[in-house]
Write an enzyme that holds these catalytic residues in place. Structure first.
Site, PDB file in Angstrom:
ATOM      1  N   GLY A 107      38.645  43.072  44.657  1.00 51.53           N
ATOM      2  CA  GLY A 107      37.980  41.880  44.134  1.00 51.53           C
ATOM      3  C   GLY A 107      38.712  40.593  44.452  1.00 51.53           C
ATOM      4  O   GLY A 107      39.893  40.488  44.185  1.00 51.53           O
ATOM      5  N   SER A 108      38.027  39.599  45.014  1.00 54.21           N
ATOM      6  CA  SER A 108      38.742  38.442  45.523  1.00 54.21           C
ATOM      7  C   SER A 108      37.787  37.392  46.063  1.00 54.21           C
ATOM      8  O   SER A 108      36.585  37.453  45.851  1.00 54.21           O
ATOM      9  CB  SER A 108      39.697  38.907  46.621  1.00 54.21           C
ATOM     10  N   ARG A 109      38.357  36.441  46.824  1.00 60.21           N
ATOM     11  CA  ARG A 109      37.562  35.361  47.386  1.00 60.21           C
ATOM     12  C   ARG A 109      38.177  34.912  48.707  1.00 60.21           C
ATOM     13  O   ARG A 109      39.396  34.988  48.893  1.00 60.21           O
ATOM     14  CB  ARG A 109      37.555  34.180  46.409  1.00 60.21           C
TER      15      ARG A 109
END
Length: 217
Positions: free
Chosen positions: A186-188
């Site tokens: 999970g990240s950006r």
């Protein structure tokens, strides 16, 4: 579909854990069959999610010297002009892609070029959509340039992510859609364009790394 190399260790750990819990539940809960089955189903679902997270699907990549291709799978959550303080030190057009734990987490180069800047920053683990995550979270900054443009890509760890992987260093040549990194759980990814760049996506769009055209240059 194959499994990304970053997942081998985690899948092995999950498989061993499932085997141990399965053995213990069979040995000590054989007289409570429903509970044994419930525990095994929960552990199986966790194992399956880990395998699914590290999947590497076969794709027909989009190519083009005038095209900027999405570096990651996910949803476009930011398109705005902002000040970039680390490398350009001026105003840029920021496009941010949020990757949920269900997305493919490979990060790919949006253009052909060379790595002109690369830096890893340790930091916090704020949720990936937090306004300060770009400057306070664990992150890497990678600048890829060619004779047409220079783009800054920022891998940002989220609340679940605890490890950013990167495969490039300053001076490396890199081809469009080649892997430059991976973020676990999970990240950006932020992409910083020159002001005035024609962006081909809008907020809320779902994009695929290596396939969706983000912009033209």
């Amino acid at each position: 579909m194959t499994i990304h190399r970053e997942g081998f260790k985690y899948i092995l750990i999950a498989s061993v854990t499932w085997a141990i819990i399965g053995f213990l539940s069979y040995k000590f809960l054989s007289n409570i069959l429903w509970l044994s089955w419930a525990i095994n189903i929960i552990v199986f679902l966790l194992w399956f999610w880990i395998v699914w997270f590290f999947r590497l699907p076969a794709r027909k990549f989009t190519m083009g010297d005038d095209k900027v291709i999405a570096p990651a799978d996910g949803k476009v959550v930011v398109i705005e002009e902002t000040f970039e303080p680390e490398y350009f030190k001026d105003k840029r057009l920021q496009v941010s892609i949020f990757m949920s734990p269900l997305n493919v987490h490979v990060n790919r180069s949006p253009i052909n070029g060379s790595v002109r800047y690369m830096k890893y920053h340790p930091g916090k683990y704020l949720v990936a959509w937090h306004p300060k995550s770009s400057t306070e979270n664990e992150r890497t900054t990678v600048v890829i340039g060619n004779n047409k443009t220079e783009l800054l890509l920022r891998q940002i760890a989220g609340a679940l992510a605890r490890r950013i992987c990167y495969y490039v260093k300053e001076g490396d040549a890199i081809q469009q859609n080649n892997e430059f990194g991976f973020i676990r759980f999970g990240s950006r990814v932020d992409v910083y364009f020159p002001i005035g760049t024609k962006v081909d996506v809008k907020i809320g769009d779902t994009v695929q790394g290596g396939i969706t055209i983000l912009a033209h240059i």
